[in-house]
Design a protein around this motif. Sequence first.
Motif, PDB file in Angstrom:
ATOM      1  N   ARG A 134       0.811  -1.218   0.000  1.00  0.00           N
ATOM      2  CA  ARG A 134       0.000   0.000   0.000  1.00  0.00           C
ATOM      3  C   ARG A 134       0.843   1.267   0.000  1.00  0.00           C
ATOM      4  NH1 ARG A 134      -4.157  -2.942   2.087  1.00  0.00           N
ATOM      5  NH2 ARG A 134      -4.642  -4.221   0.302  1.00  0.00           N
ATOM      6  N   ASN A 140      -6.033  -5.686   9.772  1.00  0.00           N
ATOM      7  CA  ASN A 140      -7.205  -5.204   9.033  1.00  0.00           C
ATOM      8  C   ASN A 140      -7.432  -3.722   9.290  1.00  0.00           C
ATOM      9  OD1 ASN A 140      -9.503  -5.102   7.428  1.00  0.00           O
ATOM     10  ND2 ASN A 140     -10.876  -5.852   9.020  1.00  0.00           N
ATOM     11  N   ASP A 141      -6.847  -2.913   8.444  1.00  0.00           N
ATOM     12  CA  ASP A 141      -7.062  -1.457   8.480  1.00  0.00           C
ATOM     13  C   ASP A 141      -6.871  -0.863   9.866  1.00  0.00           C
ATOM     14  OD1 ASP A 141      -7.570  -1.266   5.795  1.00  0.00           O
ATOM     15  OD2 ASP A 141      -9.731  -1.569   6.009  1.00  0.00           O
TER      16      ASP A 141
END
Length: 523
Positions: free
Chosen positions: A180, A366-367
């Motif tokens: 990312r 998760n985020d």
Amino acid sequence: MEMKKNKHSGRVIAGPTNPMVTPLLTDLYQFTMAYAYWKAGKHQQRAVFDLYFRKNPFRGEYTIFAGLEECVRFISNYKLSDEEIDFIRSSLSISCEDGFFDYLRGIDCSDVEVYAIPEGSVVFPKIPLMRIEGPVAVVQLLETPFANLINYASLVSTNAARHRFVAGKSKTLLEFGLRRAQGPDGGVGASKYCYIGGFDATSNVAAGRLFGIPLRGTHSHAFVSSYMSLDEIVDKSLHREDGSSTYEDFVSLVQTWLSKIQWSKSLRGVFSETNQSELAAFISYALAFPDNFLALVDTYDVMRSGIPNFCAVALALNDLGYKAVGIRLDSGDLAYLSCEIRKIFCSIENEFGLPGFGKTSITASNDLNEETLDALNKQGHEIDAYGIGTYLVTCYAQAALGVVFKLVEIINQPRIKLSEDVSKEGDRILCRHPFQESKRAYVVPQRVEELLRCYCAGTSDKKEETLPPLRDIRERCIKQLEQMRPDHMRRLNPTPYKVSVSAQLYDFIHYLWLNEAPVGELQ
Ligand SMILES: Nc1ncnc2c1ncn2[C@@H]1O[C@H](COP(=O)(O)OP(=O)(O)OP(=O)(O)O)[C@@H](O)[C@H]1O
Ligand SMILES: O=P(O)(O)OC[C@H]1O[C@H](OP(=O)(O)OP(=O)(O)O)[C@H](O)[C@@H]1O
Ligand SMILES: O=C(O)c1cccnc1
Ligand SMILES: [Mg+2]
């Protein structure tokens, strides 16, 4: 990697980590100004520039200074190639004289002095992080690359330190951001600087190789969903941990455990049948890494499938002398699920007499970001490790640290020299707010530390600091953060951290100020 021996100190320093960091990695106007300085015969004038930022990021009251080593590596190997000089020539006005390009060819930064606060230090707005002295045209060329090398490095180190502060000292923090990150340099830089900021390891293999950062990882949902049935496992044998013998049918051993726990007190009624393709994936992974088995349990159903499947494999591994590492959760309510899972691990420890099984590691991902970590803490959870990617490496909460590089002196005028304000431990000194006259207090320093140290001596005879290994930089950062008062560190409305100036410096700043400010005329 190119390396050059420093003319004066004899030091050999490797070039920048990223080969894209060359003298051309600057703004065009640095070269046009260099030409104008040269044309005016002013290029050799000795100038001093300060590098600092104006405001702490993330609504915080502290910043971690990082990126210094890459700056030192850059200028220690500074040299424009003929090809680069030809390109500059083609980018500037046709009227630029040849002599300038001969001058560029000779620039090697050996006459540039760099003073800096050690990398990994906790720093504050408006204090010089670096002071660069040298011929004005040369130092001007360094503005953009230095700001670039410090900006993201300091921002992401600070972001990592903030995540560490919320997560707590005892948790393992894994940086998972490569996919990312803002391009390859963003990814590799994030891994290096999150480590400095207090992360424990990264999943980024290139960063492990380049910087020796510990590598860690689990497996993905794709690995689980790639399996369709237990029949896919052909070689079912696994040698015992002590090497004494080989167990021929590990799959049956796991199945036996699965039916045992189905009727156990701990898991009775929690599941009837687990997902067999998930079980096949777990067994397969355990056969590949029996001493490092960690399973991602949320592909189908955490409590009805992932956890019983994991426990069955872990119990079978235990029979053969191995200790399963743990599980990873990548969706759902991480606080609630981690607590439910911990209860099951503890019941299995008691019911099947497996000392330590209750402490099997739970990793969450998760985020995640500072806010979710804070929310998890408030709710109560049983997570041991966090894998954090997107929000960490992209610095989602704030895109940039406004690093600036400002001329503070030319040919000895005007001069602001913080480091010459020498004081000794135990000496009473007057500390002043830099701008508000009435705010002042006497202080008796308990410790006096020279902030700016010499990293490049240029032509002076100063002693150069050595560049510390990454682990030492990280250690410095962690130690300095531990010394901060918790109210300066808290996320919501932290107490402002006050940086004062000495009485002499206060007088000097105000004298300079009054000298420069034009006097108005009342009509
Ligand atoms: N107990 C909790 N308190 C606060 N936030 C949480 C808690 N548990 C998880 N979260 C966060 O809530 C968000 C959940 O996002 P989302 O609904 O997209 O995930 P999900 O549906 O569980 O999983 P998936 O990624 O499979 O869609 C994530 O940012 C996660 O970090
Ligand atoms: O969530 P981050 O903080 O960025 O951490 C990294 C994430 O990357 C992986 O999955 P990916 O996001 O690629 O796919 P998924 O969301 O479908 O699991 C991993 O499972 C993490 O959830
Ligand atoms: O190893 C992992 O679990 C991992 C690595 C990168 C991104 N998400 C997860
Ligand atoms: Mg995701």
